[in-house]
Design a protein around this motif. Structure first.
Motif, PDB file in Angstrom:
ATOM      1  N   ILE A  72       0.855  -1.192   0.000  1.00 33.44           N
ATOM      2  CA  ILE A  72       0.000   0.000   0.000  1.00 33.44           C
ATOM      3  C   ILE A  72       0.886   1.236   0.000  1.00 33.44           C
ATOM      4  N   PRO A  73       0.609   2.238  -0.830  1.00 35.37           N
ATOM      5  CA  PRO A  73       1.389   3.479  -0.786  1.00 35.37           C
ATOM      6  C   PRO A  73       1.415   4.050   0.632  1.00 35.37           C
ATOM      7  N   GLY A  74       2.587   4.404   1.118  1.00 39.68           N
ATOM      8  CA  GLY A  74       2.719   4.909   2.479  1.00 39.68           C
ATOM      9  C   GLY A  74       2.993   3.836   3.499  1.00 39.68           C
ATOM     10  N   ALA A  75       2.892   2.552   3.095  1.00 41.39           N
ATOM     11  CA  ALA A  75       3.212   1.407   3.954  1.00 41.39           C
ATOM     12  C   ALA A  75       2.601   1.496   5.345  1.00 41.39           C
ATOM     13  N   ALA A 104     -17.118  -1.739  -1.085  1.00 36.51           N
ATOM     14  CA  ALA A 104     -15.969  -1.727  -1.999  1.00 36.51           C
ATOM     15  C   ALA A 104     -15.137  -2.973  -1.723  1.00 36.51           C
ATOM     16  N   TRP A 105     -15.110  -3.874  -2.680  1.00 37.89           N
ATOM     17  CA  TRP A 105     -14.421  -5.156  -2.506  1.00 37.89           C
ATOM     18  C   TRP A 105     -12.969  -5.018  -2.936  1.00 37.89           C
ATOM     19  N   LEU A 106     -12.066  -5.449  -2.065  1.00 36.35           N
ATOM     20  CA  LEU A 106     -10.644  -5.420  -2.398  1.00 36.35           C
ATOM     21  C   LEU A 106     -10.238  -6.688  -3.135  1.00 36.35           C
ATOM     22  N   GLY A 107     -10.865  -7.800  -2.810  1.00 34.86           N
ATOM     23  CA  GLY A 107     -10.569  -9.052  -3.487  1.00 34.86           C
ATOM     24  C   GLY A 107     -10.821 -10.249  -2.604  1.00 34.86           C
ATOM     25  N   ASN A 108     -10.519 -11.401  -3.131  1.00 37.34           N
ATOM     26  CA  ASN A 108     -10.690 -12.680  -2.463  1.00 37.34           C
ATOM     27  C   ASN A 108      -9.349 -13.405  -2.532  1.00 37.34           C
ATOM     28  N   VAL A 109      -8.784 -13.742  -1.382  1.00 34.28           N
ATOM     29  CA  VAL A 109      -7.482 -14.426  -1.374  1.00 34.28           C
ATOM     30  C   VAL A 109      -7.616 -15.845  -1.911  1.00 34.28           C
ATOM     31  N   SER A 110      -8.697 -16.517  -1.530  1.00 33.31           N
ATOM     32  CA  SER A 110      -8.812 -17.909  -1.954  1.00 33.31           C
ATOM     33  C   SER A 110     -10.248 -18.399  -1.846  1.00 33.31           C
ATOM     34  N   GLU A 111     -10.589 -19.291  -2.730  1.00 36.58           N
ATOM     35  CA  GLU A 111     -11.803 -20.076  -2.567  1.00 36.58           C
ATOM     36  C   GLU A 111     -11.733 -20.805  -1.230  1.00 36.58           C
ATOM     37  N   ASP A 112     -12.866 -20.936  -0.569  1.00 34.48           N
ATOM     38  CA  ASP A 112     -12.921 -21.689   0.679  1.00 34.48           C
ATOM     39  C   ASP A 112     -13.276 -23.131   0.321  1.00 34.48           C
ATOM     40  N   LEU A 121     -12.897 -13.224   1.635  1.00 30.20           N
ATOM     41  CA  LEU A 121     -13.166 -11.885   1.105  1.00 30.20           C
ATOM     42  C   LEU A 121     -12.696 -10.781   2.042  1.00 30.20           C
ATOM     43  N   PHE A 122     -12.279  -9.675   1.434  1.00 30.14           N
ATOM     44  CA  PHE A 122     -11.890  -8.487   2.193  1.00 30.14           C
ATOM     45  C   PHE A 122     -12.556  -7.272   1.546  1.00 30.14           C
ATOM     46  N   MET A 123     -13.109  -6.395   2.397  1.00 25.95           N
ATOM     47  CA  MET A 123     -13.820  -5.239   1.865  1.00 25.95           C
ATOM     48  C   MET A 123     -13.640  -4.029   2.763  1.00 25.95           C
ATOM     49  N   VAL A 124     -13.948  -2.862   2.183  1.00 26.98           N
ATOM     50  CA  VAL A 124     -14.018  -1.609   2.934  1.00 26.98           C
ATOM     51  C   VAL A 124     -15.366  -0.977   2.645  1.00 26.98           C
ATOM     52  N   SER A 125     -15.662   0.085   3.336  1.00 25.14           N
ATOM     53  CA  SER A 125     -16.926   0.794   3.129  1.00 25.14           C
ATOM     54  C   SER A 125     -17.046   1.261   1.686  1.00 25.14           C
ATOM     55  N   GLY A 126     -18.263   1.241   1.173  1.00 25.13           N
ATOM     56  CA  GLY A 126     -18.509   1.741  -0.174  1.00 25.13           C
ATOM     57  C   GLY A 126     -18.332   3.238  -0.294  1.00 25.13           C
ATOM     58  N   ALA A 127     -18.223   3.939   0.852  1.00 26.09           N
ATOM     59  CA  ALA A 127     -18.046   5.391   0.835  1.00 26.09           C
ATOM     60  C   ALA A 127     -16.577   5.819   0.809  1.00 26.09           C
ATOM     61  N   VAL A 128     -15.653   4.861   0.843  1.00 23.89           N
ATOM     62  CA  VAL A 128     -14.223   5.199   0.775  1.00 23.89           C
ATOM     63  C   VAL A 128     -13.944   5.867  -0.569  1.00 23.89           C
ATOM     64  N   PRO A 129     -13.200   6.969  -0.591  1.00 25.98           N
ATOM     65  CA  PRO A 129     -12.902   7.646  -1.860  1.00 25.98           C
ATOM     66  C   PRO A 129     -12.317   6.696  -2.896  1.00 25.98           C
ATOM     67  N   ALA A 130     -12.766   6.839  -4.129  1.00 18.93           N
ATOM     68  CA  ALA A 130     -12.365   5.937  -5.210  1.00 18.93           C
ATOM     69  C   ALA A 130     -10.849   5.808  -5.377  1.00 18.93           C
ATOM     70  N   PRO A 131     -10.069   6.899  -5.279  1.00 18.31           N
ATOM     71  CA  PRO A 131      -8.616   6.743  -5.433  1.00 18.31           C
ATOM     72  C   PRO A 131      -8.008   5.826  -4.373  1.00 18.31           C
ATOM     73  N   VAL A 191      -9.670   3.329  -2.785  1.00 17.62           N
ATOM     74  CA  VAL A 191     -10.092   1.972  -3.122  1.00 17.62           C
ATOM     75  C   VAL A 191      -9.195   1.410  -4.218  1.00 17.62           C
ATOM     76  N   ALA A 192      -8.897   2.227  -5.224  1.00 23.00           N
ATOM     77  CA  ALA A 192      -8.025   1.787  -6.319  1.00 23.00           C
ATOM     78  C   ALA A 192      -6.639   1.427  -5.800  1.00 23.00           C
ATOM     79  N   ALA A 193      -6.115   2.237  -4.881  1.00 25.01           N
ATOM     80  CA  ALA A 193      -4.787   1.960  -4.316  1.00 25.01           C
ATOM     81  C   ALA A 193      -4.803   0.665  -3.513  1.00 25.01           C
ATOM     82  N   LEU A 194      -5.877   0.433  -2.738  1.00 21.01           N
ATOM     83  CA  LEU A 194      -5.982  -0.794  -1.942  1.00 21.01           C
ATOM     84  C   LEU A 194      -6.136  -2.027  -2.836  1.00 21.01           C
TER      85      LEU A 194
END
Length: 348
Positions: free
Chosen positions: A73-76, A132-140, A277-287, A289-292
């Motif tokens: 993540i930018p800023g680590a 806002a979905w960040l992704g899925n690490v693996s099928e369960d 699955l990992f997610m954040v709020s849908g209200a997180v600013p789009a830039p 979410v894109a970085a995450l």
């Protein structure tokens, strides 16, 4: 002469400004967003709320992500895990809803909530299309197993046994949906004992002989159980055959010969395919979410991450955030009559 040159001097700065604006539009989105994301996340801590107790599969994946995501993540930023079990992991989603919507809080929970939000919206008052979905690490990849001491060796033994005893956690967890399918789609005579907080407690109960078996993630099955043949795996709920799994163990979908029952099975197991699955709020600013999302995609492809996942026996079959969005939309588009029948099966 000074007066005659004045208009030219005024036009040059304007042209320069226009050129800079055009250049900015031509730059890739990541180049424009990364500095702001880096400035925001530098020195911050991201809280990852995990909706299940320590010791289980969800917690293991969350802690793997904790050790690797921050450096992508930018800023680590650092990542802090807060286990918040309750209501079948719904409590963690509610906690996310009450948290800052700036990209500093993430949630990881039982993916079974996705189907329950459709079949039981009166209990799970959440629309997962709004996050806002960040992704899925693996099928369960899930299996159902029984203690070898039970004397049950095969799937035929299981469905002909007068009774098998499993443990039950809070409503909404994947294990409860699995056992409901065993009873109501496959005809297993199954009794459930309630009161277990999570998969780790149920595994301990299996060790003690309090219950005959359980359904759970393949990667959560202790190595010594398989090595020493302490358990017999009866059925795999996913078509995915992973390393170390006996190919002779039947896939649940292949055991159902009625087309409508197979559609119900596919609907009820869809959250397991969506998995970790990992997610954040849908209200997180789009830039942000894109970085995450970019960081998440980089993490699941990172050789260091993959090496540790293999070492701790965690399967990695990732999906991007955009892929998760599409799968969630398809789940919500399930015909109402099929949802009604799936609800009846999962609730019995």
């Amino acid at each position: 002469m000074l007066r005659s040159s004045s208009p030219d001097c005024g036009r040059l700065p304007a042209a320069a400004v226009a050129a800079v604006a055009l250049l900015a539009l031509a730059l890739p989105a990541a180049a424009q967003e990364t500095p702001s994301a880096q400035a925001f996340y530098a020195g911050k801590t991201i809280k990852l709320i995990v909706g299940l107790p320590p010791g289980g599969g969800a917690d293991a994946y969350a802690r793997l992500l904790q050790r690797h995501l921050g450096r992508h993540i930018p800023g680590a930023p650092s990542i802090l895990i807060q286990n918040m079990p309750g209501a079948g992991s719904l409590r963690s989603v509610m906690a996310l809803n009450a948290s800052p919507e700036d990209g500093t809080v993430m949630a990881h929970f039982s993916s079974a909530l996705l189907s329950e939000a459709i079949t039981a919206p009166e209990r799970v008052r959440v629309d997962f299309r709004n996050y806002a979905w960040l992704g899925n690490v693996s099928e369960d990849v899930r299996v159902c197993y029984l203690r070898s001491a039970s004397g049950i060796r095969t799937w035929h033994d299981m469905i002909t046994r007068n009774q098998v005893v499993f443990g039950a956690t809070a409503q909404g967890n994947a294990g409860n949906v699995d056992t409901a399918m065993l009873r109501n789609l496959f005809g297993v005579k199954l009794k459930q004992v309630s009161g277990y907080a999570g998969s780790a407690e149920k595994r301990l109960a299996v060790e003690k002989g309090e219950i005959d078996g359980d359904c759970g993630g393949w990667t959560s099955v202790p190595d010594d159980w398989l090595r020493d043949r302490k358990i017999n795996v009866m059925i795999r709920l996913s078509p995915t055959l992973v390393s170390g799994m006996d190919a002779a163990v039947p896939f649940g979908g292949d055991l159902l010969h009625d087309g409508s029952e197979r559609k119900i099975y596919d609907f009820l197991t869809a959250p397991e395919r969506l998995g970790r699955l990992f997610m954040v709020s849908g209200a997180v600013p789009a830039p942000r979410v894109a970085a995450l999302r970019t960081a998440f995609d980089a993490m699941v492809a990172d050789p260091v991450f993959l090496a540790e996942a293999e070492q701790v026996r965690l399967l990695v079959t990732p999906m991007t955030g955009a892929e998760v969005v599409q799968h969630v939309r398809e789940l919500y588009a399930t015909p109402a009559d099929l949802v009604t029948r799936a609800k009846a099966i999962a609730a019995e």
